[in-house]
Design a protein around this motif. Structure first.
Motif, PDB file in Angstrom:
ATOM      1  N   LEU A 194      29.105 -10.526  16.817  1.00 23.12           N
ATOM      2  CA  LEU A 194      28.297 -11.702  16.448  1.00 23.12           C
ATOM      3  C   LEU A 194      29.013 -12.966  16.916  1.00 23.12           C
ATOM      4  O   LEU A 194      30.198 -13.166  16.605  1.00 23.12           O
ATOM      5  N   ILE A 217      25.020 -10.338  19.277  1.00 22.65           N
ATOM      6  CA  ILE A 217      24.004 -11.195  18.654  1.00 22.65           C
ATOM      7  C   ILE A 217      24.553 -12.622  18.599  1.00 22.65           C
ATOM      8  O   ILE A 217      25.689 -12.840  18.180  1.00 22.65           O
ATOM      9  N   ASN A 271      23.423 -16.506  17.105  1.00 20.86           N
ATOM     10  CA  ASN A 271      22.443 -17.308  16.359  1.00 20.86           C
ATOM     11  C   ASN A 271      22.069 -18.570  17.133  1.00 20.86           C
ATOM     12  O   ASN A 271      21.139 -19.260  16.773  1.00 20.86           O
ATOM     13  N   ILE A 296      19.268 -14.205  17.523  1.00 18.64           N
ATOM     14  CA  ILE A 296      18.600 -14.249  16.219  1.00 18.64           C
ATOM     15  C   ILE A 296      18.933 -15.621  15.654  1.00 18.64           C
ATOM     16  O   ILE A 296      20.049 -15.872  15.212  1.00 18.64           O
ATOM     17  N   ASP A 309      20.160 -12.730   7.530  1.00 11.91           N
ATOM     18  CA  ASP A 309      21.170 -11.668   7.534  1.00 11.91           C
ATOM     19  C   ASP A 309      20.519 -10.281   7.599  1.00 11.91           C
ATOM     20  O   ASP A 309      21.036  -9.379   8.254  1.00 11.91           O
ATOM     21  N   MET A 347      19.647  -9.486  11.057  1.00 15.05           N
ATOM     22  CA  MET A 347      20.821  -9.084  11.847  1.00 15.05           C
ATOM     23  C   MET A 347      21.203  -7.636  11.550  1.00 15.05           C
ATOM     24  O   MET A 347      21.467  -6.858  12.467  1.00 15.05           O
TER      25      MET A 347
END
Ligand code: GRF
Length: 207
Positions: A6, A34, A36, A56, A68, A71
């Motif tokens: 992340l 991932i 954000n 995301i 969350d 995710m």
């Protein structure tokens, strides 16, 4: 060990993890990145390495928990069973952290438990510290806490500013983050009473 990473930005730690897995016999595989943040440079690094990447965006969700949950869903769909935070700039909900208990690690640019939070390098310079460093740790609900896996120390030099110190620390981050992931993926790390036990004769905490 299938792993998700992340990120929110630059992704230099992601790059260190990607580079490490080129080593023959490397026991971890990044199957999903991932971010954000839609424009995160780390997304390009994932793409260049042929790793699936998803944005995301927390702004698309009504609060922390639904974000969350999205995710977790994406991570589980990817087949990843382990998560690395690498410059991920959102606070995570307790639900997410509990779900990934002892399967979620973070890198922080200080010798935890000292200097939790943001702007660490500036605060270290301002305080006149002579030593700084970085920490890889399992994630617990309280920010920048959790059982410590590896640490590396660097000197703070008299003419350092936050940037020069951050660069020196970052070099060490890129060493210990892959090293920590490897130890975990090899099954050499266990957590007992909130302390890390290292089943290893040749790797020690670099304290
Ligand atoms: C690193 O300093 C890391 O310790 C902190 O955020 C920064 C991320 O840098 N958590 P990068 O995105 O990995 O280059």
């Amino acid at each position: 060990m299938k792993t998700a990473v992340l990120i929110s930005g630059r992704g230099s730690n992601l790059q260190a993890l990607i580079d490490a897995q080129a080593e023959p016999g490397w026991p971890a595989e990044i199957v999903l990145v991932i971010s954000n943040e839609p424009g995160a440079k780390g997304l390009d690094r994932a793409e260049a390495a042929g790793i699936a990447a998803a944005v995301i965006n927390h702004r698309d969700f009504d609060g922390r928990e639904p974000f969350d949950r999205a995710m977790t869903e994406a991570i589980e769909t990817s087949g990843a069973a382990f998560v690395c935070l690498a410059g991920f700039m959102r606070l995570l909900s307790d639900g997410f952290i509990d779900h990934w208990h002892d399967r979620l690690i973070n890198i922080h640019p200080s010798l935890l438990p000292a200097y939790k939070g943001l702007d660490v390098q500036q605060r270290v310079v301002d305080a006149g510290e002579t030593e700084a460093g970085c920490t890889v740790h399992f994630v617990r609900p309280e920010m920048d806490t959790g059982p410590i896996i590896l640490q590396a120390r660097v000197p703070v030099l008299p003419d350092d500013d936050a940037d020069t110190l951050a660069a020196r620390i970052l070099l060490q981050e890129h060493v210990i983050y892959p090293q920590a992931l490897r130890l975990i993926a090899e099954g050499r790390v266990t957590v007992e009473d909130e302390r890390v036990l290292m089943n290893s004769t040749d790797v020690r905490r670099q304290t």
